[in-house]
Write an enzyme that holds these catalytic residues in place. Structure first.
Site, mmCIF file in Angstrom:
data_model
loop_
_atom_site.group_PDB
_atom_site.id
_atom_site.type_symbol
_atom_site.label_atom_id
_atom_site.label_comp_id
_atom_site.label_asym_id
_atom_site.label_seq_id
_atom_site.Cartn_x
_atom_site.Cartn_y
_atom_site.Cartn_z
ATOM 1 N N LYS A 34 0.611 -1.329 0.118
ATOM 2 C CA LYS A 34 -0.133 -0.237 -0.277
ATOM 3 C C LYS A 34 0.950 1.427 -0.126
ATOM 4 C CE LYS A 34 -2.370 2.202 4.443
ATOM 5 N NZ LYS A 34 -1.640 3.373 4.195
ATOM 6 N N ASN A 35 1.990 0.948 0.546
ATOM 7 C CA ASN A 35 2.805 2.694 1.409
ATOM 8 C C ASN A 35 3.732 2.538 -0.469
ATOM 9 O OD1 ASN A 35 1.134 2.862 2.940
ATOM 10 N ND2 ASN A 35 2.661 2.193 4.570
ATOM 11 N N CYS A 64 -4.323 8.048 9.456
ATOM 12 C CA CYS A 64 -5.107 7.032 10.817
ATOM 13 C C CYS A 64 -4.914 8.657 11.691
ATOM 14 C CB CYS A 64 -4.421 6.002 11.152
ATOM 15 S SG CYS A 64 -4.719 4.864 9.974
ATOM 16 N N ARG A 122 -3.502 10.227 3.577
ATOM 17 C CA ARG A 122 -2.638 11.101 3.470
ATOM 18 C C ARG A 122 -2.026 11.625 2.476
ATOM 19 N NH1 ARG A 122 -1.159 13.396 7.585
ATOM 20 N NH2 ARG A 122 1.004 14.422 7.357
ATOM 21 N N VAL A 135 8.334 6.417 16.740
ATOM 22 C CA VAL A 135 7.900 6.769 15.186
ATOM 23 C C VAL A 135 6.296 7.604 15.506
ATOM 24 C CG1 VAL A 135 7.564 6.642 13.318
ATOM 25 C CG2 VAL A 135 8.936 5.065 14.207
ATOM 26 N N ASP A 145 4.150 0.536 12.166
ATOM 27 C CA ASP A 145 2.918 -0.286 12.308
ATOM 28 C C ASP A 145 3.783 -2.136 12.270
ATOM 29 O OD1 ASP A 145 1.640 1.522 9.871
ATOM 30 O OD2 ASP A 145 3.897 2.441 9.705
HETATM 31 C C1 EPZ Z 1 4.131 7.026 6.287
HETATM 32 O O1 EPZ Z 1 3.101 7.379 6.951
HETATM 33 C C2 EPZ Z 1 2.918 5.544 6.279
HETATM 34 N N1 EPZ Z 1 2.070 6.061 5.845
HETATM 35 C C3 EPZ Z 1 2.989 4.825 7.365
HETATM 36 O O2 EPZ Z 1 2.485 4.085 7.043
HETATM 37 C C4 EPZ Z 1 4.025 4.809 8.171
HETATM 38 O O3 EPZ Z 1 3.686 4.679 9.543
HETATM 39 C C5 EPZ Z 1 4.879 5.977 8.094
HETATM 40 O O4 EPZ Z 1 5.174 6.012 6.881
HETATM 41 C C6 EPZ Z 1 6.818 5.184 8.962
HETATM 42 O O5 EPZ Z 1 6.633 4.372 8.818
HETATM 43 C C7 EPZ Z 1 2.100 6.379 4.047
HETATM 44 O O6 EPZ Z 1 2.820 5.800 3.491
HETATM 45 C C8 EPZ Z 1 0.753 6.035 3.385
HETATM 46 P P1 EPZ Z 1 6.544 10.157 8.659
HETATM 47 P P2 EPZ Z 1 4.232 9.284 6.566
HETATM 48 O O7 EPZ Z 1 6.328 10.996 7.591
HETATM 49 O O8 EPZ Z 1 4.977 9.254 6.096
HETATM 50 C C9 EPZ Z 1 6.549 13.413 11.927
HETATM 51 C C10 EPZ Z 1 -0.583 2.885 7.853
HETATM 52 O O9 EPZ Z 1 -0.917 2.923 8.692
HETATM 53 N N2 EPZ Z 1 6.655 14.239 10.572
HETATM 54 O O10 EPZ Z 1 7.501 9.271 8.347
HETATM 55 O O11 EPZ Z 1 3.183 10.359 7.183
HETATM 56 C C11 EPZ Z 1 5.661 12.808 11.878
HETATM 57 O O12 EPZ Z 1 4.565 13.162 12.989
HETATM 58 C C12 EPZ Z 1 0.580 4.030 7.641
HETATM 59 O O13 EPZ Z 1 0.051 2.247 6.851
HETATM 60 C C13 EPZ Z 1 6.740 15.586 11.293
HETATM 61 O O14 EPZ Z 1 6.582 16.345 11.968
HETATM 62 O O15 EPZ Z 1 4.769 9.317 8.222
HETATM 63 C C14 EPZ Z 1 6.078 11.202 12.979
HETATM 64 O O16 EPZ Z 1 6.273 11.762 13.714
HETATM 65 C C15 EPZ Z 1 0.341 5.007 9.207
HETATM 66 N N3 EPZ Z 1 6.312 16.313 10.158
HETATM 67 C C16 EPZ Z 1 7.492 10.810 11.809
HETATM 68 O O17 EPZ Z 1 7.314 12.477 11.452
HETATM 69 C C17 EPZ Z 1 6.176 16.415 8.933
HETATM 70 O O18 EPZ Z 1 5.988 17.100 7.858
HETATM 71 C C18 EPZ Z 1 7.549 9.673 10.908
HETATM 72 O O19 EPZ Z 1 6.632 10.147 10.099
HETATM 73 C C19 EPZ Z 1 6.153 14.876 8.359
HETATM 74 C C20 EPZ Z 1 6.410 14.330 9.573
#
Ligand code: EPZ
Length: 482
Positions: free
Chosen positions: A55-56, A153, A129, A377, A355
């Site tokens: 999916k991702n 989520c 997202r 995370v 995840d």
């Molecule tokens: C991706 O989310 C995945 N989603 C998530 O899967 C996954 O848990 C996550 O990566 C980590 O592996 C998709 O690919 C659609 P991040 P993403 O940006 O990209 C902070 C699932 O169930 N952050 O790596 O949104 C954030 O708050 C989903 O399949 C900022 O602070 O995750 C988090 O604490 C859930 N500012 C950390 O970074 C930003 O601008 C990691 O988030 C962006 C992120």
């Protein structure tokens, strides 16, 4: 298909689902609008299922198709809600998306990319997202972009500041309005030097999807290097992009003027594969996950073994429409006896994925001793443990960083460490699904528990788990819609 399947959201708002006097005290709003599954637990899950493209990765590769000037083809695309959301958004922007001849094939033709109205785009507000990743590709193709309010989520505040900062450094102008974000690039998009405060998956994808056609060279430091990111880089390289992955999370992108379409078979969904592995452990069963790939799951497999689970990399003979032959996978099973407690923390790749955490915690309720899960995370990804406690688990959550390295959330007010005392006998309960991964873990808990649980809002699971109902049936689960 599980028995009693109703059409999606069968009741109009305000309809009545329960007999008067029913003793349910759950979120009635959820119950009235979503699907409810009665799960009769206590039977080990046994059998074979298959996972398709991650999916991702799939959703991001679909966005990448916008950057090409010729059609792209993705294979092995799962039928999940997130794919439908991206498909809808691509369609609104003039990309013709059609199912190919083979099962799971998606052809995207971006020859006539066009603007879409904010009202049309806003239909997708709150659903995922992924729309945030349309910024760069739309700026390149149209010179402007409109991004609706994001969904996904509810597992923490999930800010988009890294994305916005990066886009501004490329030269984008962002105008936030109550209806969403309008972006323009009056002077074009230009390569830049960036360093992410945290190796965010989404922000790294944002940079990649923007830099590939920006003028000049982009250097991204502290980039995410998840397998899904590497696969997206493969997709972009097939399109004509020039991307170098250096050591120490540094990615360099040489912008090019034009990109063309790609043909790509995505990496398999390692989150779904691990979810079924955890289900095998929690229900004392045996599940062979066809399509699962060892290389992307090494960290998970080590933990699985430490807990006491066993696995085998398999080559299975499969016969299904269009495919006859040998297909690789991983068979996961509970070998009998007791499971071991472990101390774990989630982390960015190559660490233990956030995840994977929720499904595995269900299995850890069955391990002897105290397990620790430190979530580093997302700051609010342990809320679902309350439901497990209702079912008889003993899980305490703490604000401290337990078990090892202090993380970003340590001195803040987030309950992000859990101590799981086991083994606990789980019993049936009424459960409301809060988000995708926690939802699947509720389902596993209900399958492991004794008695009949009612799981409300199971439709949410369709966002990321393809055909989970049929897979449950194939594994011998006893469940039906009520
Ligand atoms: C991706 O989310 C995945 N989603 C998530 O899967 C996954 O848990 C996550 O990566 C980590 O592996 C998709 O690919 C659609 P991040 P993403 O940006 O990209 C902070 C699932 O169930 N952050 O790596 O949104 C954030 O708050 C989903 O399949 C900022 O602070 O995750 C988090 O604490 C859930 N500012 C950390 O970074 C930003 O601008 C990691 O988030 C962006 C992120």
């Amino acid at each position: 298909m599980l028995p009693g399947r109703l059409p999606r959201n069968p009741l109009p708002c305000g309809g009545t689902l329960f007999a008067p006097g029913a003793s349910l005290r759950l979120s009635l709003e959820v119950a009235l609008t979503d699907d409810v599954l009665a799960v009769h637990g206590g039977t080990p899950l046994q059998g074979q299922i298959r996972v398709r493209g991650a999916k991702n990765l799939v959703s991001k590769a679909m966005v990448a198709a916008l950057l090409g000037e010729t059609p792209s083809t993705l294979y092995d695309v799962p039928r999940i809600r997130d794919v439908e959301v991206v498909r809808g958004l691509l369609g609104l922007h003039g990309v013709k998306v059609s199912d190919g001849v083979d099962d799971g094939e998606l052809v995207m033709d971006p020859t006539n990319v066009e603007s879409a109205s904010t009202d049309e785009i806003n239909v997708h507000a709150g659903s995922s997202r992924i729309p945030i990743l349309f910024c760069g590709p739309l700026l390149h193709r149209l010179g402007h972009a409109f991004i609706p309010d994001l969904g996904g989520c509810h597992i923490g505040p999930r800010p988009i500041d890294f994305h916005m900062q990066a886009l501004r450094e490329f030269g984008a102008v962002v105008d936030k309005t109550p209806e969403g974000m309008h972006l323009t690039a009056p002077n074009g998009l230009h390569g830049t030097k960036l360093e992410l405060p945290y190796p965010s998956v989404g922000a790294t994808e944002q940079v990649l999807l923007t830099a590939v056609r920006a003028e000049g060279v982009t250097e991204l430091r502290n980039a995410a290097i998840e397998p899904e990111i590497m696969d997206l880089i493969c997709v972009l390289q097939k399109m004509g992009a020039i991307i170098t992955v250096h050591t120490d999370r540094v990615i360099e992108i040489q912008g090019v003027k034009k990109l063309h379409g790609y043909k790509h078979k995505p990496i398999p969904d390692r989150i779904e594969a691990a979810s079924w592995a955890a289900a095998a452990l929690a229900t004392r069963g045996e599940i062979e996950v066809l399509g699962a790939q060892q290389a992307d799951m090494m960290t998970f497999l080590n933990v699985f073994t430490n807990i006491g689970g066993e696995f085998e990399i398999t080559d299975a003979r499969v016969t299904r429409p269009g495919v006859t032959g040998v297909e690789g996978g991983i068979k996961f099973w509970h070998p009998g006896g007791e499971l071991n407690a472990v101390a774990l923390e989630t982390d960015v790749h190559p660490g233990f994925m956030t995840d994977w955490q929720q499904p595995l915690v269900v299995a850890l309720t069955q391990a002897r001793g105290l397990s620790i899960m430190h979530e580093t995370v997302y700051e609010q990804r342990l809320g679902y443990t309350e439901a497990l406690n209702q079912m008889g688990a003993t899980i305490q959550v703490y604000r401290d960083c337990l078990g090892g390295t202090p993380c970003r959330f340590g001195r803040r007010n987030f309950k992000h460490s859990a101590v799981i005392a086991g083994p606990s006998k789980l019993h049936a309960a009424d459960l409301v699904i809060p988000d995708l991964r926690a939802g699947f873990s509720h389902l596993i808990a209900a399958l492991a528990a004794e008695g009949t649980s009612r799981v409300y809002g199971v439709d949410l699971i369709n966002r990321g788990y393809e055909d989970f109902e049929n897979k449950l049936s194939a594994l011998g689960a006893h469940a039906e819609y009520v």
